[in-house]
Design an enzyme around this catalytic site. Structure first.
Site, PDB file in Angstrom:
ATOM      1  CG  MET A  65      -3.940   3.894   4.621  1.00  0.00           C
ATOM      2  SD  MET A  65      -3.445   2.784   3.489  1.00  0.00           S
ATOM      3  CE  MET A  65      -1.801   2.237   4.177  1.00  0.00           C
ATOM      4  CB  CYS A  66      -6.796   6.848   0.886  1.00  0.00           C
ATOM      5  SG  CYS A  66      -5.858   8.410   0.946  1.00  0.00           S
ATOM      6  N   GLY A  67      -8.850   4.896   1.785  1.00  0.00           N
ATOM      7  CA  GLY A  67      -9.608   3.449   1.304  1.00  0.00           C
ATOM      8  C   GLY A  67     -10.354   3.854   0.123  1.00  0.00           C
TER       9      GLY A  67
END
Length: 559
Positions: free
Chosen positions: A1-3
């Site tokens: 999960m990344c932003g």
């Protein structure tokens, strides 16, 4: 999960005043998004700023800010810039469903470990084959932004199902912003909307025109859906239902295995996996299959069960999902196949007091935007606290059933798993909602087919973006075995009477999710197979918590 945060703004004369709130609307700092994006990706953050001077055209500033939640070694910082200058921001997981990824890795870099990371591999593939050909050949849950420096184009998209969040703001023709999250300030988020799944977008910096390339069932399309359109076949005599159940169990097991094996843990302690667990058939089958995948591993499987103190009902935490969750957990542990596994189930009771709801109200509203209804809030609230994963852990079903005075519980247990398996998608694909029964009663299988097609088509807009934003706030990643492309293809090809069946003659009982129920019966989960669908907001009692809200419709705007 990344932003992900990306902005494109014109490089103006310092003396000019484009817009008083221009900086606030198109910078990660001005939008106060930096800290929120770091919650999604606490392991690494970085920014790249590019000046795009194109001949006599107006120059633009590109700002690419990314945060990373690392799932496997090596940690690959983002944004990732390739040797040709292309820059990639990627949030998601790729799965080798059709055997292409390993082929690509070996072809591109041989045994070089730099290509074991999904972001690095995707960057290489974009540079070599182009965006559309690459997207057509990969499978997985993702959203991305990519600057192709050679063609002077910006590309962005969610996967064709829409399992990761991505928002866009183009309130001005000469500017654009993309982000995994909306701004917290209501005045700054009015022009933000979700990027639709089902299309890949390209902005040409030379003309500032945006092209949308749709996914299609047309074989001549540059993007062809990796699954079939919904099947209208309802002829009972043409099907072997035992064969269908066997095929379904095999395909779903493979989908779970892909998501389980893509988790990497410290070798110094047992691995821990986590499942969003109401006790219903969808998540219980996922729990069962996860244990099957881990039968030879010294692993823990945390079953995260959330319950709310609802002052309007005033029954404490003994909610329908808590009662069902304990019962389904016990049935799981009694299966001989599970008892022979080295892994074990642990039941995590997540009790949310009403005071915690009030404290978190604003945060949940901010994360779920642009969703804004009472129903969206009650669902988002449940996922927000379930994904947090903090509660009381039980290792024995009998101890949990004894209640608050039970021994062998750790008061403040927090699941260490960064991945949460979810049963979302089963109802939409296999006719699990009451409205599917209503549609069938109104017009038979033809009307049911239309309802199912509509439900699947709007999953990205109704559920997936909201759930991703809410769950990822705790540095957690949702994974959806039922929305695996192979499972979706199987489900859409299935005859309709294997999803909703009338059992006991023409006027018999209508049974939705028949294939799942038959699978559950086959493995010994007979009680789970008989459970009816209950929405999470009612099972956990996160719906209409304030006194006087009983008659408010779920579609009403949340205040």
């Amino acid at each position: 999960m990344c932003g992900i945060f990306f902005s494109l703004v014109p490089k103006s004369d310092p003396a000019s005043n484009i817009d008083k709130d221009f900086s606030a609307r198109y910078t990660v700092a001005g939008l106060q998004l930096e800290q929120a994006l770091k919650c999604r990706g606490p392991d690494c953050d970085n920014a790249i700023v590019v000046d795009t001077k194109i001949e006599d055209n107006e120059s633009h500033h590109l700002t690419l800010f990314s945060t990373v939640l690392s799932m496997r070694d090596p940690l690959t910082p983002q944004p990732l810039q390739s040797q040709d200058g292309g820059i990639l921001q990627f949030n998601g997981e790729l799965y080798d469903t059709v055997g292409r990824l390993e082929e690509y890795r070996l072809d591109l870099l041989g045994d070089d470990t730099a290509c074991t990371n999904d972001t690095a591999l995707l960057s290489q593939l974009f540079g070599r084959f182009g965006v559309l050909e690459t997207i057509q050949s990969i499978r997985g849950e993702y959203a991305f932004v990519y600057y192709d420096v050679l063609s002077r184009c910006i590309w962005w998209a969610r996967d064709c199902i829409g399992r990761r969040s991505l928002l866009v703001n183009r309130s001005r023709m000469d500017c654009m912003a993309l982000s995994s999250l909306p701004p917290a300030n209501p005045a700054l988020r009015v022009d933000w909307q979700e990027v639709p799944a089902g299309e890949v977008y390209k902005l040409d910096l030379r003309t500032m025109d945006i092209t949308a390339i749709p996914w299609s069932y047309d074989s001549c399309s540059p993007l062809k859906y990796p699954y079939a359109p919904i099947c209208l076949d309802i002829s009972v005599s043409q099907h072997s239902y035992d064969t269908l159940v066997t095929e379904f169990s095999s395909i779903l097991l493979a989908a779970v295995r892909r998501r389980v094996l893509a988790m990497h843990h410290s070798r110094s302690k047992p691995d821990t996996y986590a499942i969003l667990f109401s006790g219903g058939i969808d998540c219980t089958l996922i729990a069962y299959l996860t244990a099957v995948c881990l039968r030879d591993h010294n692993a823990h499987i945390d079953l995260l069960n959330v319950a709310f103190e609802n002052p309007r009902i005033n029954t404490g935490f003994n909610t329908p999902d808590r009662v069902l969750g304990r019962r389904s957990w016990q049935e799981l542990t009694c299966l001989p196949e599970i008892q022979s596994c080295r892994c074990d189930f642990r039941f995590v009771e997540i009790n949310v007091r009403y005071s915690q709801v009030l404290e978190s109200k604003t945060s949940v509203q901010e994360l779920m935007f642009p969703k804004c209804t009472v129903m969206d809030f009650s669902i988002a609230l449940a996922f927000y606290f379930a994904a947090r994963g903090v509660g009381t852990m039980f290792s024995c079903p009998l101890a949990a059933a004894a209640g608050d005075d039970a021994p062998a519980a750790e008061e403040e247990y927090s699941t260490p798993s960064r991945v949460l398996m979810s049963g979302l998608g089963a109802d939409e694909l296999f006719a699990g909602y009451t409205r599917h029964m209503t549609s069938f009663a109104r017009g038979g299988y033809e009307v049911l087919a239309n309802e199912l097609a509509l439900d699947f088509k709007r999953l990205h807009e109704r559920n997936l973006g909201r759930d991703d934003r809410v769950g990822a706030n705790w540095s957690k990643e949702f994974r959806y075995p039922y929305l695996d492309e192979e499972v979706v293809d199987f489900a859409l090809r299935c005859p309709l009477d294997s999803k909703l069946r009338v059992v006991g003659g023409e006027n018999g009982v209508r049974e939705g999710k028949w294939l799942l129920r038959q699978f559950a019966r086959h493995v010994g989960l007979r009680n789970v197979a008989e459970e009816k669908k209950r929405a999470i907001q009612f099972g956990a009692r996160s719906a209409k918590m304030e006194p006087g809200q009983g008659k408010i419709k779920g579609t009403a705007k949340f205040v």
